[in-house]
Design a protein around this motif. Sequence first.
Motif, PDB file in Angstrom:
ATOM      1  N   LEU A  94      47.769  28.409 120.703  1.00 24.11           N
ATOM      2  CA  LEU A  94      46.328  28.398 120.443  1.00 24.11           C
ATOM      3  C   LEU A  94      45.642  29.604 121.085  1.00 24.11           C
ATOM      4  N   GLN A  95      46.112  30.000 122.269  1.00 23.87           N
ATOM      5  CA  GLN A  95      45.506  31.152 122.946  1.00 23.87           C
ATOM      6  C   GLN A  95      45.703  32.451 122.162  1.00 23.87           C
ATOM      7  N   VAL A  96      46.917  32.674 121.654  1.00 30.13           N
ATOM      8  CA  VAL A  96      47.192  33.953 120.984  1.00 30.13           C
ATOM      9  C   VAL A  96      46.584  34.031 119.589  1.00 30.13           C
ATOM     10  N   THR A  97      46.003  32.934 119.126  1.00 32.78           N
ATOM     11  CA  THR A  97      45.320  32.943 117.830  1.00 32.78           C
ATOM     12  C   THR A  97      43.801  32.786 117.983  1.00 32.78           C
ATOM     13  N   SER A  98      43.313  32.897 119.219  1.00 31.47           N
ATOM     14  CA  SER A  98      41.880  32.695 119.462  1.00 31.47           C
ATOM     15  C   SER A  98      41.017  33.733 118.759  1.00 31.47           C
ATOM     16  N   ASP A  99      41.479  34.986 118.706  1.00 32.93           N
ATOM     17  CA  ASP A  99      40.681  36.033 118.052  1.00 32.93           C
ATOM     18  C   ASP A  99      40.451  35.714 116.579  1.00 32.93           C
ATOM     19  N   GLU A 100      41.456  35.147 115.929  1.00 35.70           N
ATOM     20  CA  GLU A 100      41.334  34.849 114.504  1.00 35.70           C
ATOM     21  C   GLU A 100      40.645  33.514 114.238  1.00 35.70           C
ATOM     22  N   TYR A 101      40.937  32.499 115.067  1.00 38.96           N
ATOM     23  CA  TYR A 101      40.476  31.147 114.765  1.00 38.96           C
ATOM     24  C   TYR A 101      39.388  30.633 115.709  1.00 38.96           C
ATOM     25  N   GLY A 102      39.133  31.325 116.813  1.00 36.28           N
ATOM     26  CA  GLY A 102      38.102  30.883 117.742  1.00 36.28           C
ATOM     27  C   GLY A 102      38.658  30.084 118.904  1.00 36.28           C
ATOM     28  N   GLU A 103      37.759  29.616 119.753  1.00 31.12           N
ATOM     29  CA  GLU A 103      38.141  28.861 120.942  1.00 31.12           C
ATOM     30  C   GLU A 103      38.637  27.460 120.560  1.00 31.12           C
ATOM     31  N   TYR A 104      39.247  26.777 121.522  1.00 28.17           N
ATOM     32  CA  TYR A 104      39.807  25.459 121.252  1.00 28.17           C
ATOM     33  C   TYR A 104      39.594  24.571 122.480  1.00 28.17           C
ATOM     34  N   GLN A 105      39.753  23.288 122.303  1.00 28.18           N
ATOM     35  CA  GLN A 105      39.707  22.334 123.395  1.00 28.18           C
ATOM     36  C   GLN A 105      40.815  21.314 123.183  1.00 28.18           C
ATOM     37  N   LEU A 106      41.596  21.090 124.216  1.00 27.78           N
ATOM     38  CA  LEU A 106      42.661  20.094 124.164  1.00 27.78           C
ATOM     39  C   LEU A 106      42.239  18.862 124.965  1.00 27.78           C
ATOM     40  N   ILE A 107      42.237  17.718 124.327  1.00 25.78           N
ATOM     41  CA  ILE A 107      41.841  16.470 124.976  1.00 25.78           C
ATOM     42  C   ILE A 107      43.024  15.515 124.909  1.00 25.78           C
ATOM     43  N   PRO A 108      43.590  15.119 126.041  1.00 23.70           N
ATOM     44  CA  PRO A 108      44.781  14.265 125.994  1.00 23.70           C
ATOM     45  C   PRO A 108      44.465  12.845 125.551  1.00 23.70           C
ATOM     46  N   SER A 109      45.387  12.261 124.812  1.00 25.51           N
ATOM     47  CA  SER A 109      45.308  10.835 124.498  1.00 25.51           C
ATOM     48  C   SER A 109      45.974  10.057 125.619  1.00 25.51           C
ATOM     49  N   GLU A 110      45.869   8.748 125.566  1.00 21.49           N
ATOM     50  CA  GLU A 110      46.636   7.917 126.483  1.00 21.49           C
ATOM     51  C   GLU A 110      48.122   8.011 126.130  1.00 21.49           C
ATOM     52  N   ALA A 111      48.973   7.654 127.078  1.00 21.59           N
ATOM     53  CA  ALA A 111      50.414   7.634 126.816  1.00 21.59           C
ATOM     54  C   ALA A 111      50.735   6.524 125.813  1.00 21.59           C
ATOM     55  N   MET A 112      51.640   6.838 124.858  1.00 20.13           N
ATOM     56  CA  MET A 112      51.992   5.861 123.813  1.00 20.13           C
ATOM     57  C   MET A 112      53.467   5.949 123.485  1.00 20.13           C
ATOM     58  N   GLU A 113      54.026   4.831 123.015  1.00 21.26           N
ATOM     59  CA  GLU A 113      55.360   4.841 122.411  1.00 21.26           C
ATOM     60  C   GLU A 113      55.299   5.588 121.081  1.00 21.26           C
ATOM     61  N   GLN A 114      56.446   6.109 120.656  1.00 18.45           N
ATOM     62  CA  GLN A 114      56.498   6.983 119.486  1.00 18.45           C
ATOM     63  C   GLN A 114      55.918   6.341 118.224  1.00 18.45           C
ATOM     64  N   GLY A 115      56.242   5.071 118.002  1.00 20.43           N
ATOM     65  CA  GLY A 115      55.749   4.403 116.801  1.00 20.43           C
ATOM     66  C   GLY A 115      54.234   4.366 116.744  1.00 20.43           C
ATOM     67  N   ARG A 116      53.603   4.121 117.887  1.00 18.22           N
ATOM     68  CA  ARG A 116      52.140   4.070 117.922  1.00 18.22           C
ATOM     69  C   ARG A 116      51.531   5.463 117.741  1.00 18.22           C
ATOM     70  N   VAL A 117      52.169   6.483 118.315  1.00 14.07           N
ATOM     71  CA  VAL A 117      51.681   7.857 118.136  1.00 14.07           C
ATOM     72  C   VAL A 117      51.612   8.195 116.652  1.00 14.07           C
ATOM     73  N   ILE A 118      52.653   7.845 115.915  1.00 12.61           N
ATOM     74  CA  ILE A 118      52.704   8.162 114.487  1.00 12.61           C
ATOM     75  C   ILE A 118      51.581   7.442 113.737  1.00 12.61           C
ATOM     76  N   LYS A 119      51.337   6.186 114.098  1.00 12.30           N
ATOM     77  CA  LYS A 119      50.241   5.446 113.461  1.00 12.30           C
ATOM     78  C   LYS A 119      48.888   6.065 113.788  1.00 12.30           C
ATOM     79  N   GLN A 120      48.704   6.508 115.034  1.00 12.84           N
ATOM     80  CA  GLN A 120      47.448   7.139 115.440  1.00 12.84           C
ATOM     81  C   GLN A 120      47.235   8.464 114.702  1.00 12.84           C
ATOM     82  N   LEU A 121      48.314   9.197 114.488  1.00  7.09           N
ATOM     83  CA  LEU A 121      48.223  10.454 113.753  1.00  7.09           C
ATOM     84  C   LEU A 121      47.899  10.198 112.287  1.00  7.09           C
TER      85      LEU A 121
END
Length: 267
Positions: free
Chosen positions: A20-47
């Motif tokens: 994300l940093q090396v593409t900031s000039d082209e795409y702009g700034e970014y913010q990363l916000i962590p989710s809670e910890a999840m088992e893989q199956g739940r992560v896929i459903k959340q996505l």
Amino acid sequence: MGSVITHPNSMVPELLKRALQVTSDEYGEYQLIPSEAMEQGRVIKQLQSKRIDIAVFAPNEKREKLAIPIRIPVTGSLLSYRICLIQADSQDKFNHIYSLEDLRSSKLKIGLHQNWPDTEIMEANGLKLWKAKKYSLLFDLLAAGRFDCFSRGANEVVKEFYTHGYKGLVIENSLIIYYPLPLYYFVNQDKPELAERISKGLAILQNNDEYEAMFSSNFGKTLRFLNMHNRTIVELNNPLLSESTKIKMQADKIYYDELIRKVAIQP
């Protein structure tokens, strides 16, 4: 943006942040916000439900229809190289396995989470499994002798050994079970520009050698500790890969195999 920035493997968030940093000039700034910890199956459903934007897991055809895969392995394809955690006194069970047929006929039971792609892959190759509903339980079940091998990626097994070794677990010292299984970033389908940005960023990091340096920094000691280049490799078929992923992995295999070899033998 998802659970990747709290991932137990430090290369997962580091690589994403740099992409994300090396593409900031082209795409702009970014913010990363962590989710809670999840088992893989739940992560896929959340996505799938668009509650998170980015996650990281192994691909299969179903998952690639639910989200956009970024087909550059996050940990240099190390997830493809499976190494067993075993009980401390059971190394003898593994010393004479040189082929898939040896592994099948050994009747060794492999412990896995019921929702992981590995479970379907190993069943398709005729191996005996013990399935659990929770990742954390598998270490205790192995220690209790319910199965013989907890199959882990080469990028995972050393840290898990240091965390759970006090339970009487050790790393098996002679075998690699190999099947093509990359660890990919996945982006929710409503964010194609984000997927394009991450893909471009990862390509930049590979071309300027940052990816290789990050891989070496994160996994050099691990690969040397595991003595990767002196193990017997038993190769399995992975019937779960989409055609697109299969083609990409075949095209890139020489690059990643050489990367692993080079880092594994560095002084």
